[in-house]
Motif scaffolding. Sequence first.
Motif, PDB file in Angstrom:
ATOM      1  N   PRO A  10       0.878  -1.567  -0.262  1.00  0.00           N
ATOM      2  CA  PRO A  10       0.192   0.137  -0.389  1.00  0.00           C
ATOM      3  C   PRO A  10       0.712   1.209  -0.140  1.00  0.00           C
ATOM      4  CG  PRO A  10      -0.240  -1.187   1.967  1.00  0.00           C
ATOM      5  CD  PRO A  10       0.489  -1.917   1.348  1.00  0.00           C
ATOM      6  N   TYR A  11       1.513   1.257  -1.552  1.00  0.00           N
ATOM      7  CA  TYR A  11       1.949   2.233  -1.663  1.00  0.00           C
ATOM      8  C   TYR A  11       1.971   3.513  -2.356  1.00  0.00           C
ATOM      9  CZ  TYR A  11       5.843   5.798  -1.278  1.00  0.00           C
ATOM     10  OH  TYR A  11       6.288   6.999  -1.450  1.00  0.00           O
ATOM     11  N   ARG A  12       0.678   4.699  -2.524  1.00  0.00           N
ATOM     12  CA  ARG A  12      -0.110   5.382  -3.458  1.00  0.00           C
ATOM     13  C   ARG A  12       1.010   5.777  -4.544  1.00  0.00           C
ATOM     14  NH1 ARG A  12      -5.652   7.619  -1.917  1.00  0.00           N
ATOM     15  NH2 ARG A  12      -6.275   6.133   0.279  1.00  0.00           N
ATOM     16  N   HIS A  13      -0.047   5.683  -6.006  1.00  0.00           N
ATOM     17  CA  HIS A  13       0.509   5.663  -6.861  1.00  0.00           C
ATOM     18  C   HIS A  13       0.002   5.819  -8.044  1.00  0.00           C
ATOM     19  CE1 HIS A  13       0.945   1.724  -7.050  1.00  0.00           C
ATOM     20  NE2 HIS A  13       0.326   1.558  -8.565  1.00  0.00           N
ATOM     21  N   ARG A  14      -0.093   6.242  -9.273  1.00  0.00           N
ATOM     22  CA  ARG A  14      -0.335   6.404 -10.668  1.00  0.00           C
ATOM     23  C   ARG A  14       0.370   5.799 -12.102  1.00  0.00           C
ATOM     24  NH1 ARG A  14      -2.654  12.137 -11.808  1.00  0.00           N
ATOM     25  NH2 ARG A  14      -4.259  11.372 -10.544  1.00  0.00           N
ATOM     26  N   GLY A  15      -0.584   5.261 -12.312  1.00  0.00           N
ATOM     27  CA  GLY A  15      -0.200   4.598 -13.262  1.00  0.00           C
ATOM     28  C   GLY A  15       0.448   3.151 -13.211  1.00  0.00           C
ATOM     29  N   GLY A  16       0.887   2.178 -14.136  1.00  0.00           N
ATOM     30  CA  GLY A  16       1.100   0.648 -12.882  1.00  0.00           C
ATOM     31  C   GLY A  16       0.737  -0.386 -13.866  1.00  0.00           C
ATOM     32  N   GLN A  17      -0.565   0.173 -13.977  1.00  0.00           N
ATOM     33  CA  GLN A  17      -1.847  -1.495 -13.684  1.00  0.00           C
ATOM     34  C   GLN A  17      -0.987  -2.798 -14.356  1.00  0.00           C
ATOM     35  OE1 GLN A  17      -1.244   1.592 -15.305  1.00  0.00           O
ATOM     36  NE2 GLN A  17      -3.257   2.460 -14.730  1.00  0.00           N
ATOM     37  N   LEU A  18      -1.821  -3.364 -14.232  1.00  0.00           N
ATOM     38  CA  LEU A  18      -0.955  -5.286 -14.212  1.00  0.00           C
ATOM     39  C   LEU A  18      -2.078  -5.305 -14.936  1.00  0.00           C
ATOM     40  CD1 LEU A  18       0.867  -7.700 -13.800  1.00  0.00           C
ATOM     41  CD2 LEU A  18      -0.940  -8.418 -12.487  1.00  0.00           C
ATOM     42  N   ARG A  19      -1.445  -5.879 -16.799  1.00  0.00           N
ATOM     43  CA  ARG A  19      -2.260  -6.197 -17.600  1.00  0.00           C
ATOM     44  C   ARG A  19      -1.713  -7.936 -17.405  1.00  0.00           C
ATOM     45  NH1 ARG A  19      -2.522  -8.168 -22.819  1.00  0.00           N
ATOM     46  NH2 ARG A  19      -0.126  -7.631 -22.858  1.00  0.00           N
ATOM     47  N   VAL A  20      -3.466  -9.135 -17.504  1.00  0.00           N
ATOM     48  CA  VAL A  20      -2.512 -10.164 -17.514  1.00  0.00           C
ATOM     49  C   VAL A  20      -3.521 -11.163 -18.251  1.00  0.00           C
ATOM     50  CG1 VAL A  20      -2.825 -12.388 -16.760  1.00  0.00           C
ATOM     51  CG2 VAL A  20      -2.066 -10.156 -15.022  1.00  0.00           C
ATOM     52  N   ALA A  21      -2.613 -11.361 -19.227  1.00  0.00           N
ATOM     53  CA  ALA A  21      -3.743 -12.631 -20.834  1.00  0.00           C
ATOM     54  C   ALA A  21      -3.391 -13.798 -21.207  1.00  0.00           C
ATOM     55  CB  ALA A  21      -3.300 -11.531 -22.265  1.00  0.00           C
ATOM     56  N   HIS A  22      -3.961 -14.204 -21.266  1.00  0.00           N
ATOM     57  CA  HIS A  22      -4.047 -15.877 -21.635  1.00  0.00           C
ATOM     58  C   HIS A  22      -4.921 -16.453 -22.674  1.00  0.00           C
ATOM     59  CE1 HIS A  22      -3.935 -20.109 -20.732  1.00  0.00           C
ATOM     60  NE2 HIS A  22      -3.364 -20.584 -20.946  1.00  0.00           N
ATOM     61  N   SER A  23      -4.868 -17.204 -23.876  1.00  0.00           N
ATOM     62  CA  SER A  23      -6.136 -17.239 -24.599  1.00  0.00           C
ATOM     63  C   SER A  23      -6.987 -16.329 -24.905  1.00  0.00           C
ATOM     64  CB  SER A  23      -6.587 -18.686 -24.149  1.00  0.00           C
ATOM     65  OG  SER A  23      -5.611 -19.870 -23.521  1.00  0.00           O
ATOM     66  N   GLY A  24      -6.686 -15.054 -25.875  1.00  0.00           N
ATOM     67  CA  GLY A  24      -7.790 -14.273 -25.692  1.00  0.00           C
ATOM     68  C   GLY A  24      -8.473 -13.491 -25.250  1.00  0.00           C
ATOM     69  N   GLU A  25      -8.818 -13.852 -23.434  1.00  0.00           N
ATOM     70  CA  GLU A  25      -9.131 -13.048 -22.602  1.00  0.00           C
ATOM     71  C   GLU A  25      -7.542 -12.838 -21.500  1.00  0.00           C
ATOM     72  OE1 GLU A  25     -12.032 -13.457 -21.914  1.00  0.00           O
ATOM     73  OE2 GLU A  25     -12.733 -14.735 -23.409  1.00  0.00           O
ATOM     74  N   GLU A  26      -8.304 -11.276 -21.302  1.00  0.00           N
ATOM     75  CA  GLU A  26      -7.370 -10.343 -20.099  1.00  0.00           C
ATOM     76  C   GLU A  26      -7.845  -9.882 -18.970  1.00  0.00           C
ATOM     77  OE1 GLU A  26      -6.767  -6.329 -22.142  1.00  0.00           O
ATOM     78  OE2 GLU A  26      -5.621  -7.650 -23.286  1.00  0.00           O
ATOM     79  N   MET A  27      -7.308  -9.457 -18.233  1.00  0.00           N
ATOM     80  CA  MET A  27      -7.146  -8.789 -17.440  1.00  0.00           C
ATOM     81  C   MET A  27      -6.147  -7.680 -16.613  1.00  0.00           C
ATOM     82  SD  MET A  27     -10.925  -9.944 -15.937  1.00  0.00           S
ATOM     83  CE  MET A  27     -10.623  -8.984 -14.745  1.00  0.00           C
ATOM     84  N   THR A  28      -7.185  -6.183 -16.610  1.00  0.00           N
ATOM     85  CA  THR A  28      -5.901  -5.099 -15.567  1.00  0.00           C
ATOM     86  C   THR A  28      -6.398  -5.312 -14.685  1.00  0.00           C
ATOM     87  OG1 THR A  28      -5.728  -4.318 -18.226  1.00  0.00           O
ATOM     88  CG2 THR A  28      -5.245  -3.268 -16.656  1.00  0.00           C
ATOM     89  N   TYR A  29      -5.173  -4.833 -13.512  1.00  0.00           N
ATOM     90  CA  TYR A  29      -5.149  -4.375 -12.172  1.00  0.00           C
ATOM     91  C   TYR A  29      -5.295  -3.338 -12.481  1.00  0.00           C
ATOM     92  CZ  TYR A  29      -6.640  -9.377 -11.873  1.00  0.00           C
ATOM     93  OH  TYR A  29      -6.401 -11.044 -12.271  1.00  0.00           O
ATOM     94  N   ASP A  30      -5.265  -2.130 -11.524  1.00  0.00           N
ATOM     95  CA  ASP A  30      -5.012  -1.249 -10.964  1.00  0.00           C
ATOM     96  C   ASP A  30      -5.243  -0.519  -9.103  1.00  0.00           C
ATOM     97  OD1 ASP A  30      -4.974   1.747 -10.817  1.00  0.00           O
ATOM     98  OD2 ASP A  30      -6.059   2.444 -12.373  1.00  0.00           O
ATOM     99  N   TRP A  31      -4.141  -0.858  -8.671  1.00  0.00           N
ATOM    100  CA  TRP A  31      -3.944  -0.604  -7.353  1.00  0.00           C
ATOM    101  C   TRP A  31      -3.120   0.541  -6.995  1.00  0.00           C
ATOM    102  CZ3 TRP A  31      -0.496  -5.443  -8.790  1.00  0.00           C
ATOM    103  CH2 TRP A  31      -1.597  -7.105  -8.523  1.00  0.00           C
ATOM    104  N   GLY A  32      -2.892   1.550  -8.148  1.00  0.00           N
ATOM    105  CA  GLY A  32      -2.655   3.062  -7.534  1.00  0.00           C
ATOM    106  C   GLY A  32      -2.817   3.987  -6.646  1.00  0.00           C
TER     107      GLY A  32
END
Length: 420
Positions: free
Chosen positions: A231-253
């Motif tokens: 827990p240290y605030r920031h902007r940007g740095g999202q994590l994108r995970v993709a597999h077999s045409g599907e993907e998820m993006t996590y924004d933790w900033g």
Amino acid sequence: MSESTSDNGSESDVSPAQYNYLRQIGLAACRSQAPFCCAGHVPITPDSSFETIKDDVTDRQLTSPPVAIRWDRKDGKTISKLTLPVAREKEYGEGPLSKKQKADSDGVGTQDHAAIQDLLNDCAPASFGKDGKDVLDDSYRKAVKLDRDQFSTNFNPYDVGIIGAIAQTLLPGTAKPITAKSKERTFAECLGVVAELYKLNVYSAPSGKFKPHVDTPRGVAQFGTLVVCLPYRHRGGQLRVAHSGEEMTYDWGNQDDIQWAAFYSDCEHEVYEVTAGHRITLTYNLYAHEQLGGVFRSPGTIDVASFTLYRDVKDALASPDFFPKGGTLGFFCVHAYAHANDRVVQTLPYALKGVDAVVFSIFQGLNLSVSMRAVMEDLDDGYEDDWRSDDMKGAELVSTGLHGIQITDEGDDEETRVVE
């Protein structure tokens, strides 16, 4: 899921729009049968401990205390400490916040805490693997890191339920054939997750990033990666995970909780550019290994000679009067186990519990032929334990009166067989 009926009507009451939504939900449910990633968050409370969890396991919130990071300074003589989340009064000092400080506190500034700067100064540039070599290239990956032997932390993903969640969602997809020539799959419930702390990484503004890549598994048992964002605030740095045409993006900033995501090793993933602050993460390598059935490992985690029963059995086997022509011993299991098909012979021993596991492992450790056999079928629930003889009820489990011993004279070979 392609059809539905309402509570007050028939299938015709479902409008085309409702039907399309239901169909999409059904398709999504089918895809969810093979998830490639999972994620969550863990709240932080100052007094977090297992003692504060309610007795009712269905009504409890697993939380984490503030996360402490300790690391070796470059001089090799001193140690620094950072506690997250950073206390605002420590970060900015006393008095009202300036306009810039208020912006920083919302995660859009640099948050120049002294301990953060010490951490950055003591970290080394983070490399990545390419063609079997470690490569440094800021245009592809711009980050700094500490190896696991350079720091320690009080955070444990097992304590807050993260590893249990991973085991329930991702581990079933890792079941491998029992043998190289077998088409049968292992029972997922026989496997457990080992999370090995790998590195601490910091992606800092401006332009901290990691372009799309696939991790190199560090061993045949590794099935995935766990990323824990502190827990240290920031902007940007999202994590994108993709597999077999599907993907998820996590924004933790913009979060004050611990955030995490786990995904399979063959997933492509990337870290978008950090535009403000610092993105601080712990990474873990995830391995599948025996959970239930660890006593049957070779070499085993438990020394079977440590059980008192082992000595009695060994002494009996050494006696010339004990089954001189060989024979079969049968032990009724204390616990109930599902055995719906013939795979039980190969897989059920790994699910044995308590004294059943002890008996099996002892005779196996003495190099005897041990196997599982179903002795009753279609037993009505009403019978319960009525089929046990009176002398078996209430018998001690580990003693000279071990439960349910049946001795037969079957078999003409010189081998003693033990049947659970």
